[in-house]
Design a protein around this motif. Structure first.
Motif, PDB file in Angstrom:
ATOM      1  N   ALA A 156      20.784 -72.544 105.377  1.00  0.00           N
ATOM      2  CA  ALA A 156      21.901 -72.643 106.128  1.00  0.00           C
ATOM      3  C   ALA A 156      23.154 -71.545 106.158  1.00  0.00           C
ATOM      4  N   ALA A 157      22.937 -71.088 104.688  1.00  0.00           N
ATOM      5  CA  ALA A 157      23.896 -69.888 104.307  1.00  0.00           C
ATOM      6  C   ALA A 157      25.267 -70.642 103.843  1.00  0.00           C
ATOM      7  N   VAL A 158      25.422 -71.601 104.313  1.00  0.00           N
ATOM      8  CA  VAL A 158      26.676 -72.362 103.932  1.00  0.00           C
ATOM      9  C   VAL A 158      26.565 -73.727 103.509  1.00  0.00           C
ATOM     10  N   THR A 159      27.576 -74.285 102.543  1.00  0.00           N
ATOM     11  CA  THR A 159      27.520 -75.753 102.169  1.00  0.00           C
ATOM     12  C   THR A 159      28.584 -76.382 102.765  1.00  0.00           C
ATOM     13  N   ASN A 160      28.676 -77.464 103.346  1.00  0.00           N
ATOM     14  CA  ASN A 160      29.857 -78.174 103.874  1.00  0.00           C
ATOM     15  C   ASN A 160      30.678 -78.789 103.042  1.00  0.00           C
TER      16      ASN A 160
END
Length: 292
Positions: free
Chosen positions: A117-121
């Motif tokens: 995802a390239a990000v973590t929430n």
């Protein structure tokens, strides 16, 4: 026939969906135990890996993008600024990292933190980047933990969505049997510690406990140190939300997602190293036989 056999797997906890109680979305991922990498004998009878032949990514069907799983979790208007797709509703394919093709498993491994995802929430705001103001009607305030972004850039993969294979010389595909066996032992050690890693509901305490898991990778799995650093940094930022009623449950959901991604990564890399080990053993035995 495609080299990779696929299974639809649910990775909702990874981006905080469990914490926010939103919809669940699926995407196709390779089954680790089914990964294969063909070999063929050279003129000396030694096995060499066949050059990787890219196929169309089964998840995005070669389109390079997929429906945004971050947006899919929310009702219309619930998330004004999506950190993954920038409100286009289509995000970079998490499986092929936007190439549209199957990746060479001897070159890349799935990121054990963001899983493509390239990000973590941010689990405090559930990835929305904002909170409703009590008594304020439709008015909402910016999340103080993520600064309204709704997520944190993944520092484990630096946004590439994948990481390198274990640190072996000259490479995992050409390493000696002894080095490959040590690498497999390191993966098993991390997996054993991961099984014992349970969330306390306190992000900062969990970050300290995670250090035992990541340290088990030793020098062979340097990516584990980056996993640790990302979790420590985001846990510190999200600790501002510890006064929130659902903070502990959200921490546990976040840890569940991390464990899920880490577990997949370990299984994936174990299979890859097993394939490399089988080739190395065959070649070392063949060379020993020639000397005799």
């Amino acid at each position: 026939m495609p080299i990779l056999r696929l299974l639809s797997v649910l990775f909702v906890a990874l981006l905080g969906s469990l914490a926010s109680g939103q919809k669940k979305a699926e995407f196709l991922v390779p089954i680790p135990e089914k990964l294969e990498r063909a070999t063929e004998p050279d003129e000396q009878g030694l096995l060499q890996f066949v050059a990787h032949k890219a196929e169309r990514c089964p998840n995005c069907k070669g389109r390079q993008v997929m429906p945004c799983l971050h947006c899919d979790r929310f009702e219309e208007g619930d998330c004004d600024s999506c950190p993954e797709c920038k409100n286009t509703k289509e995000a970079t394919c998490r499986i092929c990292a936007g190439t549209g093709e199957t990746v060479d498993i001897l070159q890349r491994a799935p990121c054990p933190t963001c899983f493509g995802a390239a990000v973590t929430n941010c689990f405090v705001c559930g990835g929305r980047g904002k909170f409703p103001v009590q008594g304020g009607g439709s008015r909402k305030q910016k999340c103080g933990c993520c600064g309204g972004a709704g997520a944190y850039p993944c520092t484990t993969c630096s946004g590439k969505r994948y990481v390198d294979l274990p640190a072996l010389k000259p490479s995992a595909s050409d390493a000696k049997t002894s080095d490959l066996e040590k690498a497999l032992e390191a993966i098993d050690a991390v997996a054993a510690e991961l099984d014992k890693f349970l969330s306390t509901g306190d992000g900062r305490k969990d970050a300290k406990a995670l250090a035992t898991v990541t340290a088990a990778g030793g020098k062979v799995l340097p990516v584990m140190r980056r996993v640790q650093k990302h979790f420590e940094d985001t846990a510190k930022k999200q600790a501002k939300g510890s006064v929130w009623t659902h903070y502990a449950d959200s921490v546990k959901a976040d840890v569940a997602g991390l464990r899920q991604a880490l577990s997949y990564y370990l299984k994936h890399q174990k299979r890859v190293l097993e394939l490399c080990l089988a080739r190395a053993r065959h070649n070392e035995e063949a060379l020993a036989g020639k000397k005799k």
